[in-house]
Design a protein around this motif. Structure first.
Motif, mmCIF file in Angstrom:
data_model
loop_
_atom_site.group_PDB
_atom_site.id
_atom_site.type_symbol
_atom_site.label_atom_id
_atom_site.label_comp_id
_atom_site.label_asym_id
_atom_site.label_seq_id
_atom_site.Cartn_x
_atom_site.Cartn_y
_atom_site.Cartn_z
ATOM 1 N N GLY A 93 12.313 -16.454 -30.677
ATOM 2 C CA GLY A 93 11.393 -17.589 -30.635
ATOM 3 C C GLY A 93 9.964 -17.137 -30.889
ATOM 4 N N PRO A 94 8.976 -17.863 -30.429
ATOM 5 C CA PRO A 94 9.147 -19.159 -29.767
ATOM 6 C C PRO A 94 9.518 -20.254 -30.768
ATOM 7 C CG PRO A 94 6.821 -18.710 -30.102
ATOM 8 C CD PRO A 94 7.549 -17.487 -30.566
ATOM 9 N N ILE A 95 10.315 -21.214 -30.283
ATOM 10 C CA ILE A 95 10.624 -22.406 -31.059
ATOM 11 C C ILE A 95 9.658 -23.485 -30.584
ATOM 12 C CG2 ILE A 95 12.427 -24.000 -31.788
ATOM 13 C CD1 ILE A 95 13.099 -21.039 -32.323
ATOM 14 N N ILE A 96 8.811 -23.950 -31.489
ATOM 15 C CA ILE A 96 7.764 -24.923 -31.147
ATOM 16 C C ILE A 96 8.119 -26.272 -31.768
ATOM 17 C CG2 ILE A 96 5.300 -25.462 -31.316
ATOM 18 C CD1 ILE A 96 4.860 -22.420 -31.882
ATOM 19 N N GLY A 97 8.172 -27.297 -30.954
ATOM 20 C CA GLY A 97 8.386 -28.659 -31.458
ATOM 21 C C GLY A 97 7.087 -29.438 -31.352
ATOM 22 N N PRO A 165 13.201 -27.448 -28.217
ATOM 23 C CA PRO A 165 12.390 -26.234 -28.392
ATOM 24 C C PRO A 165 11.975 -25.595 -27.066
ATOM 25 C CG PRO A 165 11.008 -28.168 -28.624
ATOM 26 C CD PRO A 165 12.405 -28.677 -28.383
ATOM 27 N N ASP A 166 11.321 -24.425 -27.170
ATOM 28 C CA ASP A 166 10.734 -23.774 -25.988
ATOM 29 C C ASP A 166 9.457 -24.483 -25.549
ATOM 30 O OD1 ASP A 166 12.467 -21.370 -25.908
ATOM 31 O OD2 ASP A 166 11.504 -20.910 -27.821
ATOM 32 N N ILE A 167 8.690 -24.937 -26.562
ATOM 33 C CA ILE A 167 7.361 -25.501 -26.339
ATOM 34 C C ILE A 167 7.261 -26.822 -27.079
ATOM 35 C CG2 ILE A 167 4.865 -25.137 -26.690
ATOM 36 C CD1 ILE A 167 6.067 -23.066 -24.849
ATOM 37 N N GLN A 184 9.206 -40.472 -22.341
ATOM 38 C CA GLN A 184 8.965 -40.014 -20.971
ATOM 39 C C GLN A 184 10.188 -39.302 -20.400
ATOM 40 O OE1 GLN A 184 6.008 -40.047 -19.196
ATOM 41 N NE2 GLN A 184 5.258 -40.561 -21.239
ATOM 42 N N GLN A 185 11.382 -39.824 -20.703
ATOM 43 C CA GLN A 185 12.612 -39.191 -20.226
ATOM 44 C C GLN A 185 12.801 -37.824 -20.877
ATOM 45 O OE1 GLN A 185 14.643 -39.893 -17.812
ATOM 46 N NE2 GLN A 185 16.024 -38.178 -18.277
ATOM 47 N N PHE A 186 12.487 -37.728 -22.175
ATOM 48 C CA PHE A 186 12.605 -36.460 -22.904
ATOM 49 C C PHE A 186 11.677 -35.408 -22.298
ATOM 50 C CE2 PHE A 186 10.414 -33.895 -26.167
ATOM 51 C CZ PHE A 186 11.458 -33.066 -26.551
ATOM 52 N N ILE A 187 10.412 -35.786 -22.046
ATOM 53 C CA ILE A 187 9.443 -34.836 -21.485
ATOM 54 C C ILE A 187 9.904 -34.353 -20.105
ATOM 55 C CG2 ILE A 187 7.091 -34.641 -20.562
ATOM 56 C CD1 ILE A 187 6.172 -36.407 -22.905
ATOM 57 N N LYS A 188 10.396 -35.290 -19.316
ATOM 58 C CA LYS A 188 10.876 -34.932 -17.973
ATOM 59 C C LYS A 188 12.086 -33.992 -18.052
ATOM 60 C CE LYS A 188 12.620 -37.178 -13.770
ATOM 61 N NZ LYS A 188 13.018 -38.469 -13.154
ATOM 62 N N GLU A 189 13.028 -34.322 -18.940
ATOM 63 C CA GLU A 189 14.271 -33.548 -19.026
ATOM 64 C C GLU A 189 14.030 -32.146 -19.579
ATOM 65 O OE1 GLU A 189 18.663 -33.805 -21.169
ATOM 66 O OE2 GLU A 189 17.407 -35.590 -21.046
ATOM 67 N N ILE A 190 13.200 -32.042 -20.614
ATOM 68 C CA ILE A 190 13.003 -30.736 -21.247
ATOM 69 C C ILE A 190 12.279 -29.781 -20.296
ATOM 70 C CG2 ILE A 190 10.775 -31.187 -22.412
ATOM 71 C CD1 ILE A 190 12.011 -29.787 -24.889
#
Length: 454
Positions: A93-97, A165-167, A184-190
């Motif tokens: 990595g890092p894998i950045i999204g 991603p990692d970030i 919001q769900q994605f941010i919380k889950e990741i």
């Protein structure tokens, strides 16, 4: 120091099965990576058991083509690696999204519209730094899997399914999009499930910033008096105290909707409104009548009422300063650039979207009507920007990696805070030099490396 940058080459299945990688002998020795037992390969949220095959006198890594495609890697790329003996995990990595507002699949050369060049700059910067970046929108977020539909660049822009991603760098430019339940769900889950880091995770509004910073004794000197406009009594008190006041939409940007209120010689008031064509002026016989005219707007727009300042100008055109402050490879705030913005002839705000022009700080100060403390002004602006960024970190419970901080200088040389923007435009803060990859882009990648441990 352990060597972490590695050239990764994708090879056909006939040369290498999907569950094996080939790695140069020097990396195996440095990182103490075993070859006799399976280990886990990790790229962002993607995990796969693999066997490692040692290759003498080879300074790189070979992986299967199908594995490379699964994570959107080009046939030849450079990444960082580290190995954890404790978990037997080899991480690349890092894998950045980068989470952006919209894409245009029918425009293959410009899939992200006006920010396509910025996105390509990030791709090139990641290639130099040993990182991998992809771009996705809220529509690309799946409700049922740990993958997103995102864009990678591999000789051309391609849209594929990618692991988390990692970030995540949140570059959404709309509060409406940011507040969507799936975002919001994605941010919380990741963050919870994958320990990923999300920076610039939310918008800031003007009231939140000024309210949070006013309790900090180091920052109070930068803050013009500012309140959430609730009623006529508050407006009257501010207009009695100051020759002019500004009403700024709490959630406004690009200078939209700002109203400047000034007392006139005859006892009345003048309101100046920002419009796309310039400034519209309106006279009112009393403050009561002025308030009545804006009271209708207050039903849908919350305003911050702010002390008017006697700011420096160039030929009667107000000047302010945009500082881009970013966290660096050590996680510390640094000034990436400060530029001066001079208002267009028909405007009283300096935003480029309102016809403002860019210049260097030194040039603007030199042409302005600032008569004292000219030499100290650039250093004062830098100090203020850094202290305000640190204050935002300390007093607002959210993660930021870059901030656009709008500052002003009054005619006595004092520095004032106008606004803090957590989604600084990639056009509005461009340093006044031509480079292939801007320092602002490299710093974002370096901070991502710091956050992810690569």
């Amino acid at each position: 120091m352990l060597k972490s940058k590695v050239a990764v080459h994708a090879v056909s299945f006939g040369l290498l099965p999907d569950d094996a990688i080939m790695l140069g002998e020097s990396y195996l020795k440095q990182w103490k990576i075993p070859t006799a037992q399976p280990i886990t390969l990790r790229l962002g949220a993607y995990r796969q058991p693999i066997k490692v095959v040692s290759v003498a006198r080879y300074d790189g890594m070979r992986i299967n083509q199908s594995l490379a495609r699964r994570i959107g890697l080009a046939s030849s790329t450079t990444l960082r690696m580290h190995y954890s003996e404790k978990t037997s995990t080899l991480s690349l990595g890092p894998i950045i999204g980068v989470l952006i507002s919209r894409d245009y699949p029918n425009l293959p050369d410009r899939p992200f519209g006006s920010i396509t060049m910025f996105c390509k700059e990030l791709v090139d910067g990641c290639a130099d730094e040993g990182a991998h970046v992809f771009f996705f929108t809220p529509n690309g977020i799946s409700d049922s899997s740990d993958t997103v539909e995102g864009w990678v660049f591999n000789n051309a822009w391609k849209r594929i399914s990618l692991p988390y991603p990692d970030i995540v760098n949140n570059r959404l430019t709309s509060r409406k999009l940011e507040n969507k339940p799936n975002v919001q769900q994605f941010i919380k889950e990741i963050k919870m499930r994958y320990s990923a880091q999300v920076f610039n995770e939310k918008f800031l509004d003007k009231h939140e910033v000024f309210d949070a910073l006013k309790g900090d004794h180091k920052l109070i000197r930068y803050l013009p008096e500012s309140h959430l406009l609730r009623n006529y009594t508050m407006l009257k008190a501010m207009c009695s105290k100051y020759e002019s006041v500004f009403l700024k939409p709490v959630r406004g940007s690009l200078g939209k909707g700002i109203i400047k209120i000034t007392r006139t010689d005859g006892g009345g008031y003048q309101a100046m409104f920002t419009t796309t064509a310039g400034t519209r002026k309106q006279q009112f016989a009393s403050l009561v009548k002025l308030f009545s005219s804006i009271n209708v707007k207050m039903k849908t727009v919350r305003y911050q009422v702010q002390q008017g300042l006697q700011l420096i100008d160039i030929a009667k055109r107000p000047v302010d300063f945009r500082a881009l402050v970013q966290k660096n490879a050590s996680g510390k705030w640094m000034i990436t650039s400060i530029v001066a913005r001079t208002a267009g002839g028909a405007h009283f705000v300096s935003n480029l979207a309102r016809g403002g022009t860019l210049s260097t700080v030194k040039e603007a100060i030199g042409k302005s009507n600032l008569l004292i403390a000219r030499q100290e002004a650039p250093e004062r602006l830098q100090r203020a920007a850094l202290e305000i960024a640190e204050g935002v970190d300390q007093h607002i419970p959210a993660h930021f990696g870059e901030l656009g901080i709008d500052l002003a200088v009054d005619t006595s040389g004092r520095v004032w805070l106008l606004e803090v923007n957590s989604k600084p435009s990639k056009n509005d803060n461009t340093p006044l030099t031509e480079q292939k990859i801007r320092p602002s882009v490299l710093r974002m990648i370096q901070y991502s490396r710091y956050l992810s441990g690569f």
